[in-house]
Structures are given as C-alpha cells and as structure tokens.
Design a protein around this motif. Structure first.
Motif, PDB file in Angstrom:
ATOM      1  N   VAL A  22       0.854  -1.184   0.000  1.00 40.53           N
ATOM      2  CA  VAL A  22       0.000   0.000   0.000  1.00 40.53           C
ATOM      3  C   VAL A  22       0.888   1.231   0.000  1.00 40.53           C
ATOM      4  O   VAL A  22       1.904   1.287   0.707  1.00 40.53           O
ATOM      5  N   ASN A  23       0.508   2.236  -0.806  1.00 37.10           N
ATOM      6  CA  ASN A  23       1.241   3.498  -0.852  1.00 37.10           C
ATOM      7  C   ASN A  23       0.270   4.643  -0.617  1.00 37.10           C
ATOM      8  O   ASN A  23      -0.857   4.644  -1.123  1.00 37.10           O
ATOM      9  N   ILE A  24       0.695   5.616   0.181  1.00 40.86           N
ATOM     10  CA  ILE A  24      -0.093   6.812   0.439  1.00 40.86           C
ATOM     11  C   ILE A  24       0.490   7.949  -0.394  1.00 40.86           C
ATOM     12  O   ILE A  24       1.682   8.266  -0.291  1.00 40.86           O
ATOM     13  N   ASN A  25      -0.339   8.572  -1.229  1.00 44.54           N
ATOM     14  CA  ASN A  25       0.094   9.648  -2.115  1.00 44.54           C
ATOM     15  C   ASN A  25      -0.600  10.946  -1.693  1.00 44.54           C
ATOM     16  O   ASN A  25      -1.825  11.004  -1.601  1.00 44.54           O
TER      17      ASN A  25
ATOM     18  N   TYR B 170      -0.605  -3.384  -6.349  1.00 48.79           N
ATOM     19  CA  TYR B 170      -0.512  -2.652  -5.089  1.00 48.79           C
ATOM     20  C   TYR B 170      -1.577  -1.551  -5.110  1.00 48.79           C
ATOM     21  O   TYR B 170      -2.102  -1.164  -6.156  1.00 48.79           O
ATOM     22  N   ILE B 171      -1.914  -1.060  -3.937  1.00 46.33           N
ATOM     23  CA  ILE B 171      -2.978  -0.064  -3.812  1.00 46.33           C
ATOM     24  C   ILE B 171      -2.363   1.286  -3.464  1.00 46.33           C
ATOM     25  O   ILE B 171      -1.528   1.394  -2.557  1.00 46.33           O
ATOM     26  N   THR B 172      -2.759   2.329  -4.211  1.00 44.49           N
ATOM     27  CA  THR B 172      -2.352   3.693  -3.922  1.00 44.49           C
ATOM     28  C   THR B 172      -3.564   4.470  -3.429  1.00 44.49           C
ATOM     29  O   THR B 172      -4.609   4.490  -4.090  1.00 44.49           O
ATOM     30  N   ILE B 173      -3.411   5.092  -2.280  1.00 40.18           N
ATOM     31  CA  ILE B 173      -4.493   5.870  -1.682  1.00 40.18           C
ATOM     32  C   ILE B 173      -4.077   7.329  -1.665  1.00 40.18           C
ATOM     33  O   ILE B 173      -3.018   7.688  -1.132  1.00 40.18           O
ATOM     34  N   ASP B 174      -4.890   8.183  -2.281  1.00 37.84           N
ATOM     35  CA  ASP B 174      -4.604   9.612  -2.329  1.00 37.84           C
ATOM     36  C   ASP B 174      -5.202  10.310  -1.113  1.00 37.84           C
ATOM     37  O   ASP B 174      -6.365  10.071  -0.747  1.00 37.84           O
TER      38      ASP B 174
END
Length: 462
Positions: A249-252, A287-291
């Motif tokens: 998971v990545n936080i953008n 993978y999941i990117t959450i803005d």
C-alpha cells in the motif's frame, strides 16, 4: 314314575357304595398312573399395552432391562400334561405360559407432573392353560422406570480439529442445518449439553463440502447420540479455505498546503497487509495507492484509513490483521532565506574543454523557501551549483547555473547566469571522460589521486 323311584331306592346303599368305589378307583388310578406334580419354568417377561406409552408421551427408561428379565414360575399339573408341554416347541410353550405386566396401569399424570424419572412397581401376572395352575412367581413385582418424553431444539456447534495448511486461511464454515430437535426421555434431554459436528481441517487445502454426522454431547462430554432421537442425523458443511498473499500500500499526497505552509514530513504505517482471496484474484492483485488531499492544509494531519474500504471485491484481510493505516502529515511555516555560496562551490561539468568564467569573483546568492525548521538547519554546502559546458564551442557564452536543492525546498530567486569564455574544445582523447574541479569522475567513482594532469580546472578571475 313310581316304578323309577322304586328302582332308584331299591338297593340304594349298594348303589352308593358302588359309586364311592368307582370314584376311589378313578382317583387311585389317576394319581398312580398320571399323578399331579410341580414343575418350574423360566419364561421371559412380556410387556402388555406398550402402545400406551407412545400415546401418553412416556418412555420406559429400563425397557431393555425388563425385556431381559426371566420370570421363574412353578406350575402344578398332571405329569402327562406337563410332559406334553415340555415336548412342544418353544413358541408354543411361550403362548401357554405368559408372565406379563400391564403398562396401562401406569398413572400418566403422575409421571408428567414429576421432575424426573418415576419408579412404578407393577405385579407380574401369569396366563396359563386351564389344566395348569401356578404356585409361585419370582419376581412377583418389577419396578418400572418411567419418564416423560420431551423435545428440545439445539444449535449445531462446530468443533474444529487441526489447522489449515500453511499459507492458507479458513474464511468460514456454513452448515446446511444450523439447528436440530432432540427428542427423548426427559432425564436424557435435560442432560444434553450441546449438539455439534466435528471438522478436521488438517487434510483440507481448498474450499470443499463435507457431509458430517451430528453428535449429541452430555454435560460430562460423552457421546449420548444413541440415547435420543434427532430430526436430522447429519448435515453438510461448506468450508471456504483461501490462500494468503501480501499486498503493498502506498499513500500519495495530493495538492499543496495552504499559503505560507510547507510539507515538513509525512509517514504512514503499515505499508504491507496480508490478504486472502481466490488464487486467480491474488495473481492479478496490484498494489494499492491511496490519495490524501492536503490542498489548503494549514495544520498537522493525523488520519486513520480503513484498508478494507479500498480492497477489491473478493479480497479480505487475514483475520489477525488490523485494517487501519495510520497517516501523519507534519507542516511547518514557510520561510525564505538567501544563501551566499562561494564560487569555489561551483562544479564545472564538461568533456575536457578549456574554459574561463568571466566577471568578479563574488559569492553566488541563492534565495530558497521551505519549512522553517529545516531551512535553518540547511548549510550552503547542501545546495548544488553546476555549470554544464557540454557541447559548447569556442567563444563567449552566458550559461545559467543549475541549482540542486534538497527535497522540500523551492528556488525563489532567478537562476544565476555566468559569462564563460570557451578557449579550446575537448581533444579526442578527452571525449570519453569529464571531471569537475574537485576531481570527481562522473563516468565512474571519485578520483582520489586526481592531479593537475588528470582533469581540467575552471579558471576563476576577478
């Protein structure tokens, strides 16, 4: 009539004597040649009117014991009759000598009003052929254990045995029959602690269906299924077992903080989760990117995100994992600061040409903005100034400096422009390498032993 009476009374004493003698001879003959005697018989006890129990919803708790009871009966009769009875088939004898108890004599209401098993004594009676009589019956009384029949409903519990294969997780077990009714003697049903099925997961490596027997347990933990009746004796268990895989998971951060504020730092954890799904779903899972929108933000932000809101259909977290992502965004007021950087800090990059920077040897002023707390920790040596002279021909050139800033800082001032005189282009031997004045080989590594013959110096003049 007178003649008949005269005949009857004539010699009456002789006639009476003859009758007595005849009876005596018969009696003597019967007792000599076919005498009376006592004979013991051992016959099973019969239960009569058994249907009364079903009608009144009663149960004979010690039925098996009573049916195994042997009644000892002593019968009196003539020897020939007894011998004849002995010689007959057992079925004939059983019909001739019937010891029994009458279940219709039970007081039904008394049993229903009681809280448990009721002991009811009943006399044993014997049915015999007319030519026989019984002298004794042992036992003469039997004790019946009578209880009421009741029905209770129980939820079907799941007893899990063993664990699933490594890298897999049990997602759920669905039972076709979730509850059953248990019918039996009140004492037995009241002793039921639970109803369930036993499921061994150790040999199972994928989703499947199993047909399982339903087991009734008493409060002591023993199996008492054979003592009661179930409306269903087995059920189908649908077992879902799925593989486990990791998901990054990545936080953008999206947008810019409010005016006069800068992003100092941000962090989030965890950045990896373990999820379960069908194998084909896991293979295609990116993978999941959450803005997170920080546009116009003017204070620090602490946020909690539920990753389950972002999971694709058919994907679930491993059961022991928390679904929360903790995000922290720290802002700092934006300030500007001007740095005076000596010209010695300028790195000239070229392919070995001979050049000269014209003008006064004054420091280069660079104005930058950034978070206040970081800005005052910044040293001018952290700012990179590069003079790129690639592909320049002989002559005078105005060359803007390339300014390299650490992350989080912005250049406010214009890029400084220097006048550079290129005297001589690079020779063919110098085309493979280029250096700055500090002796750094940009083709490979730092040249610790670089001397004046190994690289070209940028000449600075006042």
């Amino acid at each position: 009539m007178r003649k008949f009476l005269a005949f009857f009374y004539k010699d009456l004493h002789w006639k009476l004597l003859s009758l007595v003698l005849a009876f005596s001879l018969w009696f003597i003959g019967a007792n000599v040649f076919n005498p009376l005697r006592n004979e013991p018989f051992h016959m099973p006890l019969q239960l009569h009117n058994f249907e009364v129990l079903s009608r009144d919803r009663l149960v004979l708790v010690n039925e098996e014991e009573l049916r195994d009871t042997i009644v000892n009966i002593v019968i009196r009769g003539h020897g020939q009759d007894l011998d004849n009875l002995r010689s007959r088939e057992p079925a004939f004898v059983a019909n001739a000598i019937v010891p029994s108890i009458n279940l219709g004599a039970i007081d039904t209401q008394m049993v229903l009003d009681a809280e448990g098993v009721v002991i009811v004594p009943l006399n044993v009676s014997v049915n015999l052929y007319q030519e026989f009589e019984h002298l004794s019956i042992t036992p003469g009384i039997v004790h019946l254990e009578i209880d009421a029949v009741i029905t209770e409903r129980f939820m079907v519990a799941r007893n899990i045995v063993g664990g699933v294969a490594p890298g897999h997780e049990l997602q759920g077990i669905e039972l076709l029959n979730t509850n059953v009714t248990v019918t039996g003697a009140r004492s037995d049903v009241n002793n039921v602690a639970g109803v369930g099925v036993s499921i061994d997961l150790s040999p199972i490596h994928s989703s499947t269906e199993l047909t399982l027997p339903i087991i009734v347990y008493c409060h002591s933990g023993y199996d008492m299924t054979d003592k009661v009746q179930l409306n269903v004796t087995e059920t189908t268990a649908r077992i879902q077992i799925l593989p486990i895989d990791s998901l990054n998971v990545n936080i953008n951060l999206v947008g810019e903080p409010a005016e006069n504020f800068s992003l100092l730092e941000y962090s989030f954890e965890p950045n990896e989760f373990y999820v379960v799904a069908e194998a084909y779903t896991l293979e295609e899972l990116p993978y999941i990117t959450i803005d997170i929108d920080i546009d116009g933000l003017y204070s620090d932000l602490a946020s909690t995100i539920n990753i389950e809101d972002w999971l694709p259909p058919g994907v679930a977290l491993r059961q022991d994992m928390s679904p929360h992502i903790y995000v922290n965004v720290t802002l700092d007021p934006t300030e500007t600061r001007t740095f005076s950087i000596p010209r010695e800090q300028i790195r000239t990059r070229s392919l070995g040409i001979i050049s000269q920077i014209l003008g006064e040897d004054l420091p280069i002023n660079i104005t930058i903005s950034g978070p206040r707390s970081l800005l005052y920790e910044l040293h001018y040596t952290d700012i990179g100034l590069d003079l790129n002279l690639f592909d320049f021909v002989i002559g005078l050139h105005d060359v803007p400096l390339t300014v390299t800033l650490p992350d989080g800082f912005n250049l406010i001032s214009q890029r400084p422009i220097l006048q550079v005189q290129v005297h001589e282009p690079a020779s063919e031997d110098d085309n493979d390498e280029y250096y700055d004045y500090n002796g750094y080989d940009y083709n490979d590594n730092y040249n610790d032993d670089a001397g004046e013959d190994d690289f070209i110096l940028a000449n600075f003049t006042l």
